[in-house]
Scaffold this active site. Sequence first.
Site, PDB file in Angstrom:
ATOM      1  N   LEU A 158      -0.574   0.364  -3.751  1.00 44.27           N
ATOM      2  CA  LEU A 158      -0.278  -0.994  -4.182  1.00 44.27           C
ATOM      3  C   LEU A 158       0.462  -0.975  -5.514  1.00 44.27           C
ATOM      4  CD1 LEU A 158      -3.771  -2.623  -3.487  1.00 44.27           C
ATOM      5  CD2 LEU A 158      -1.826  -2.421  -1.917  1.00 44.27           C
ATOM      6  N   LEU A 165      15.628   4.243  -9.466  1.00 45.31           N
ATOM      7  CA  LEU A 165      16.762   4.769 -10.212  1.00 45.31           C
ATOM      8  C   LEU A 165      17.210   3.769 -11.271  1.00 45.31           C
ATOM      9  CD1 LEU A 165      18.990   6.488  -7.472  1.00 45.31           C
ATOM     10  CD2 LEU A 165      17.480   7.564  -9.147  1.00 45.31           C
ATOM     11  N   CYS A 206      -1.349   3.979 -13.166  1.00 47.80           N
ATOM     12  CA  CYS A 206      -1.264   5.012 -12.125  1.00 47.80           C
ATOM     13  C   CYS A 206      -0.400   6.205 -12.511  1.00 47.80           C
ATOM     14  CB  CYS A 206      -0.743   4.391 -10.827  1.00 47.80           C
ATOM     15  SG  CYS A 206      -1.880   3.207 -10.086  1.00 47.80           S
TER      16      CYS A 206
END
Length: 454
Positions: free
Chosen positions: A160, A257, A267
């Site tokens: 997520l 990018l 995370c």
Amino acid sequence: MRVTVLGLGYVGAVAAAALAHDGHDVLGVDIDRGKVERFRRGEVPFHEPGLDELVREGVSRGILRFAETGDVGPGDLGELVFVAVGTPSQPSGAADLSQVEAAMEWLTGLVQGANGMWGDAGDRPVVVMKSTVPPGTGRRLQERYLAAHGIAYVSNPEFLREGSAVHDWFHPDRVVIGSESEEAAARVRALYEGYGAPIVVTHTTTAEMIKYGANAFLATKISFINELANMCDRVGADVEVVARGIGLDPRIGPDFLRAGLGYGGSCFPKDVRALDHLALVYDYPFELLRAVIAVNSRQRLLPLFALRREFGSLAGVPVAVLGLSFKPNTDDIREAPALDLIPLLLQEGAEVRAADPRAAVRARAVLPGAVRVTDSALEAVQGARALVLCTEWEEFRRLDWEDVAACMDEPRFVFDGRNALDRERLEALGFRYQGVGRGRPVGARLGVPAAAKP
């Protein structure tokens, strides 16, 4: 199906509300009684678009309930017990699994007190690990806590994105299920069959490595484009066009990018460090990953370097920092570039004002008292000589830059840390603009038209 979700942070709350929306009977559990009470009232204690409506829907239907851990008995456990507690970084970079182990102890304590409530092993709850844990953790948890009680274990990593987590739950690009128990894996698989996503069923440790590998690869892609951006600034190329040109290659793709101040959040930083630490434990020098970490650490200091070049000494220079969350559409400030940058600006004598539409309250609690934090960008830029964009909130992109110019003092230096602003417009309004890797192509200096913008 009856489901228990242990841990009501970003992942656990989304999982609980989404499963209830799908018609499951869900009990959300947390050690924080205040948080539990807020969820019972249909209030979400953090910003995640669409989640508050989903929680209120489940509560009103009576299929989403919440409880504090001490109020849960064996009979309250569902067929599946999702574990969604935190796994923060330790100083060494290793994942801190103390909350995961506490969850295992809590669960096995309830099972021990069940007094024969469950007959055979097939009736016992299955542990479903949503928390991100290092490869090999599930095997150890099974051996240490669960095997003696006949409880099966499933690794079901989450993918997520904060700011779009509700959408991502219902529209996954893949579902990963890892277990040594085919029956337990089948139970979890049944939850996702209607989502239409590819489902990868594998062994526990492989599933854990998929999660770490995905985050590490994306972090590597971000650091790579940032390295290219830094080269673009030196040779006179435009990283925006470079990124478009290489992203059209289907083997590379355009996602992740975007040159800027690097990755942050709950995370990528901790998972990359944890994988690097795991590599050391297994006597493997993961040199590429170490380079990714080093590049990201330096990248968030680019505004400091640019301000030094522009002003020399920063003593007494009023600087406005726009964006305190690590990304737009969330109030999460964990590993946010601005929170690393601001103390350094203060150390060099700058007068820092900061603004964020959602994260101001959280940021005030952790920033030095010398920083004036506001919800209003125009208030933050009043009298500033420099502006640093750290988070590309839409509110900041849509600012009336004529008003901003009127509020700021010379030289009106703007460091666009996310390449989110219209350079030509800002320069036409008299701003001194610098982005990340947005130097004009060398050919343009010789009278050759610049490459088309993406």
